[in-house]
Design an enzyme around this catalytic site. Structure first.
Site, short mmCIF file in Angstrom:
data_model
loop_
_atom_site.label_atom_id
_atom_site.label_comp_id
_atom_site.label_asym_id
_atom_site.label_seq_id
_atom_site.Cartn_x
_atom_site.Cartn_y
_atom_site.Cartn_z
N LYS A 20 -0.77 -13.04 -0.34
CA LYS A 20 -0.84 -13.41 -1.47
C LYS A 20 0.20 -13.56 -1.86
CE LYS A 20 -2.12 -8.47 -2.29
NZ LYS A 20 -3.44 -7.98 -2.50
N TYR A 68 24.77 1.24 -18.00
CA TYR A 68 23.65 1.22 -19.16
C TYR A 68 23.45 2.70 -19.17
CZ TYR A 68 22.88 -3.45 -20.45
OH TYR A 68 23.07 -4.91 -21.32
C1 LIG Z 1 -3.63 -6.84 -1.30
C2 LIG Z 1 -4.72 -6.51 0.05
C3 LIG Z 1 -4.20 -6.47 0.98
C4 LIG Z 1 -3.07 -5.83 1.65
O1 LIG Z 1 -2.57 -4.89 1.49
P1 LIG Z 1 -1.73 -4.25 2.10
O2 LIG Z 1 -1.14 -2.06 1.39
O3 LIG Z 1 -0.58 -5.23 1.13
O4 LIG Z 1 -1.19 -3.68 3.23
C5 LIG Z 1 -5.87 -6.14 2.29
N1 LIG Z 1 -7.07 -6.49 1.64
C6 LIG Z 1 -6.77 -6.47 0.31
C7 LIG Z 1 -8.29 -6.57 -0.87
C8 LIG Z 1 -5.90 -7.00 -0.57
O5 LIG Z 1 -6.07 -7.21 -2.10
#
Ligand SMILES: *Cc1c(COP(=O)(O)O)cnc(C)c1O
Length: 307
Positions: free
Chosen positions: A33, A253
């Site tokens: 994602k 800064y």
């Molecule tokens: C984003 C997500 C993951 C992956 O999580 P990580 O901590 O990056 O491994 C797994 N399951 C769901 C439902 C998520 O939204």
């Protein structure tokens, strides 16, 4: 030309994916994602496609991008659909779909579908963001079956604090999940990166590694599996200016850095427009060919003081 570049090591990505499978012995959906956490969803999916059991994304736009690029592997929508009018596309593109709320269940019951769906039925086992209440879980499962619109159901939940290795909350969530799924015979998916890496006793037919695929550890401390991850992204740029400063001079800064001694200061062309965190703490290490340099950000340009 803009000298800042993010280099993506797809071999390291494949290594990290295999590590998630190796330490769990489970099937693994590679979570890609948010444009594969900024690494580029399509090239990441292409690099993993021959070995990955499937992919997980946040929304249908991300899934359609993968399909348009020719990715044929299973793709799970982690939030399911945001609106029932996505259901025909979900069927057309053969996507897997989370159901986390009763309104989604009702929408499926009411939909006219040309093919049955693969549903990942999400329980709220204690994170309290999305997921069905334990008291509704069995009934939701039975209603999906009875709808005759579902070919397969996977039971899932998500951990809130698995990155805290000494926290009882993960075991409590597992207990809530186990109680809620009593009597349901279906595959299970619980584990995100920190639970893949640090909670070997949690059983899960499917794991959902995200951040670890990219070589980043979710833990604040050293950890055995984390030490085997390989970083996937390298940010590199040019030093565009070098100056000699006496002791006691502020740089950048807010005078957040004051030269503790006479120093040579190099300015690297890298700032938040390049993805370098605006709130990066002062005095970060960066890699310097042949030399260790201390580095701090939070200014449009990142400044490196060689030590
Ligand atoms: C984003 C997500 C993951 C992956 O999580 P990580 O901590 O990056 O491994 C797994 N399951 C769901 C439902 C998520 O939204």
């Amino acid at each position: 030309m803009r000298p800042a570049r993010a280099l993506i090591d797809l071999k390291a990505l494949r290594h990290n994916y295999q590590l998630a499978r190796e330490v769990t012995g489970a099937k693994a959906l590679a979570v890609i994602k948010a444009d594969a956490y900024g690494h580029g969803a399509v090239p990441v999916a292409q690099a993993l496609e021959t070995e990955a059991d499937g992919f997980a994304v946040a929304c249908i736009e991300e899934a359609l991008e993968l399909r348009a690029a020719g990715i044929r592997a299973p793709v799970l929508l982690l939030e399911g659909f945001f609106d029932a009018d996505e259901l025909p596309l979900i069927i057309e593109h053969d996507l897997w779909c989370v159901v986390h709320s009763l309104w989604q269940l009702e929408a499926i019951e009411q939909a006219m579908l040309s093919k049955p769906l693969t549903i990942w039925l999400k329980l709220d086992s204690g994170m309290h963001r999305v997921g069905l209440h334990p008291k509704d879980y069995h009934e939701a499962y039975q209603r999906l079956l009875a709808s005759a619109k579902v070919a397969k159901i996977v039971l899932m939940s998500h951990f809130a604090r698995a990155d805290e290795l000494d926290c009882v909350r993960t075991d409590e969530q597992v207990a809530v999940f186990e109680a809620a799924r009593q009597g349901l015979s279906a595959e299970v998916s619980l584990r995100n990166s920190p639970s893949v890496m640090g909670w070997p006793k949690v059983s899960s037919d499917w794991v959902r590694p995200g951040i670890m695929l990219y070589g980043a550890t979710p833990f604040g401390e050293e950890q055995a599996v984390a030490s085997r991850l390989q970083p996937v992204m390298t940010l590199e740029s040019k030093v565009i200016c070098v100056r000699e400063l006496p002791s006691g001079e502020p740089v950048g800064y807010g005078a957040k850095f004051i030269t503790p001694k006479p120093m040579r200061i190099g300015v690297v062309a890298m700032g938040y427009a390049d993805g370098y965190p605006r709130h990066a703490p002062t005095a970060r290490r960066c890699w310097w060919p042949g030399n260790a340099a201390s580095c701090w950000g939070a200014c449009p340009w990142t400044c490196c003081a060689s030590t």
